[in-house]
Design a protein around this motif. Sequence first.
Motif, short mmCIF file in Angstrom:
data_model
loop_
_atom_site.label_atom_id
_atom_site.label_comp_id
_atom_site.label_asym_id
_atom_site.label_seq_id
_atom_site.Cartn_x
_atom_site.Cartn_y
_atom_site.Cartn_z
N ARG A 80 0.83 -1.23 0.00
CA ARG A 80 0.00 0.00 0.00
C ARG A 80 0.86 1.26 0.00
O ARG A 80 0.53 2.23 -0.67
N GLY A 81 1.95 1.26 0.76
CA GLY A 81 2.83 2.43 0.79
C GLY A 81 3.44 2.71 -0.57
O GLY A 81 3.52 3.86 -1.01
N GLU A 82 3.87 1.64 -1.24
CA GLU A 82 4.42 1.77 -2.59
C GLU A 82 3.35 2.27 -3.56
O GLU A 82 3.62 3.09 -4.44
N GLU A 83 2.14 1.78 -3.38
CA GLU A 83 1.03 2.18 -4.24
C GLU A 83 0.74 3.67 -4.06
O GLU A 83 0.53 4.39 -5.04
N GLN A 84 0.75 4.14 -2.83
CA GLN A 84 0.50 5.56 -2.56
C GLN A 84 1.59 6.42 -3.19
O GLN A 84 1.30 7.48 -3.77
N LEU A 85 2.85 6.00 -3.10
CA LEU A 85 3.94 6.74 -3.74
C LEU A 85 3.77 6.75 -5.25
O LEU A 85 4.02 7.77 -5.90
N ALA A 86 3.34 5.64 -5.81
CA ALA A 86 3.11 5.57 -7.25
C ALA A 86 1.99 6.51 -7.67
O ALA A 86 2.06 7.16 -8.71
N LEU A 87 0.95 6.62 -6.85
CA LEU A 87 -0.17 7.52 -7.16
C LEU A 87 0.25 8.98 -7.07
O LEU A 87 -0.19 9.81 -7.88
N ILE A 88 1.13 9.30 -6.13
CA ILE A 88 1.67 10.66 -6.07
C ILE A 88 2.47 10.96 -7.33
O ILE A 88 2.37 12.05 -7.90
N SER A 89 3.21 9.98 -7.80
CA SER A 89 3.95 10.13 -9.06
C SER A 89 2.99 10.35 -10.24
O SER A 89 3.25 11.17 -11.11
N VAL A 90 1.88 9.61 -10.25
CA VAL A 90 0.87 9.78 -11.30
C VAL A 90 0.32 11.21 -11.25
O VAL A 90 0.20 11.87 -12.30
N ILE A 91 0.02 11.70 -10.07
CA ILE A 91 -0.50 13.06 -9.93
C ILE A 91 0.53 14.06 -10.47
O ILE A 91 0.17 14.97 -11.24
N ASN A 92 1.78 13.91 -10.10
CA ASN A 92 2.82 14.82 -10.57
C ASN A 92 2.99 14.76 -12.08
O ASN A 92 3.13 15.79 -12.74
N THR A 93 2.94 13.55 -12.63
CA THR A 93 3.06 13.38 -14.08
C THR A 93 1.91 14.06 -14.81
O THR A 93 2.11 14.80 -15.77
N LEU A 94 0.69 13.81 -14.33
CA LEU A 94 -0.48 14.38 -14.99
C LEU A 94 -0.56 15.90 -14.80
O LEU A 94 -1.01 16.62 -15.71
N ALA A 95 -0.10 16.41 -13.67
CA ALA A 95 -0.07 17.85 -13.45
C ALA A 95 0.87 18.51 -14.47
O ALA A 95 0.56 19.59 -14.99
N GLY A 96 1.97 17.86 -14.79
CA GLY A 96 2.89 18.37 -15.81
C GLY A 96 2.32 18.23 -17.22
O GLY A 96 2.55 19.07 -18.08
N ARG A 97 1.57 17.18 -17.45
CA ARG A 97 0.98 16.92 -18.76
C ARG A 97 -0.21 17.83 -19.05
O ARG A 97 -0.53 18.10 -20.20
N PHE A 98 -0.87 18.28 -18.00
CA PHE A 98 -2.05 19.13 -18.13
C PHE A 98 -1.85 20.44 -17.37
O PHE A 98 -2.52 20.69 -16.37
N PRO A 99 -0.94 21.31 -17.85
CA PRO A 99 -0.65 22.54 -17.11
C PRO A 99 -1.84 23.50 -17.04
O PRO A 99 -1.88 24.36 -16.17
N GLY A 100 -2.80 23.34 -17.92
CA GLY A 100 -3.98 24.20 -17.92
C GLY A 100 -5.02 23.79 -16.90
O GLY A 100 -6.01 24.50 -16.68
N ARG A 101 -4.83 22.64 -16.28
CA ARG A 101 -5.77 22.14 -15.26
C ARG A 101 -5.16 22.40 -13.89
O ARG A 101 -3.96 22.30 -13.70
N SER A 102 -6.00 22.70 -12.93
CA SER A 102 -5.50 22.92 -11.57
C SER A 102 -5.02 21.60 -10.99
O SER A 102 -5.46 20.52 -11.39
N ARG A 103 -4.13 21.71 -10.03
CA ARG A 103 -3.65 20.49 -9.37
C ARG A 103 -4.81 19.78 -8.67
O ARG A 103 -4.86 18.55 -8.62
N THR A 104 -5.75 20.56 -8.17
CA THR A 104 -6.93 19.96 -7.53
C THR A 104 -7.71 19.13 -8.52
O THR A 104 -8.17 18.03 -8.18
N ASP A 105 -7.87 19.61 -9.76
CA ASP A 105 -8.56 18.82 -10.79
C ASP A 105 -7.83 17.50 -11.04
O ASP A 105 -8.46 16.46 -11.17
#
Length: 66
Positions: free
Chosen positions: A3-28
């Motif tokens: 679960r800890g590894e999974e949570q770290l992977a999801l944070i990485s997904v959020i960071n990746t998608l935030a970079g891929r979608f700069p026009g969207r808020s981080r909250t989105d």
Amino acid sequence: MERGEEQLALISVINTLAGRFPGRSRTDVEDAVCEEYSAFNAGPVRGLVPILVERAATKRLEGGLL
């Protein structure tokens, strides 16, 4: 995947998608990832969850859904 590894992977997904979608808020981005994660959270096989969440959240963000 633990679960800890999974949570770290999801944070990485959020960071990746935030970079891929700069026009969207981080909250989105976080909302999209959390909503998609909830769809996969009950499954017994955990190794692919972050990848599946990233793909589903990407589609959601590309489509302007939220």
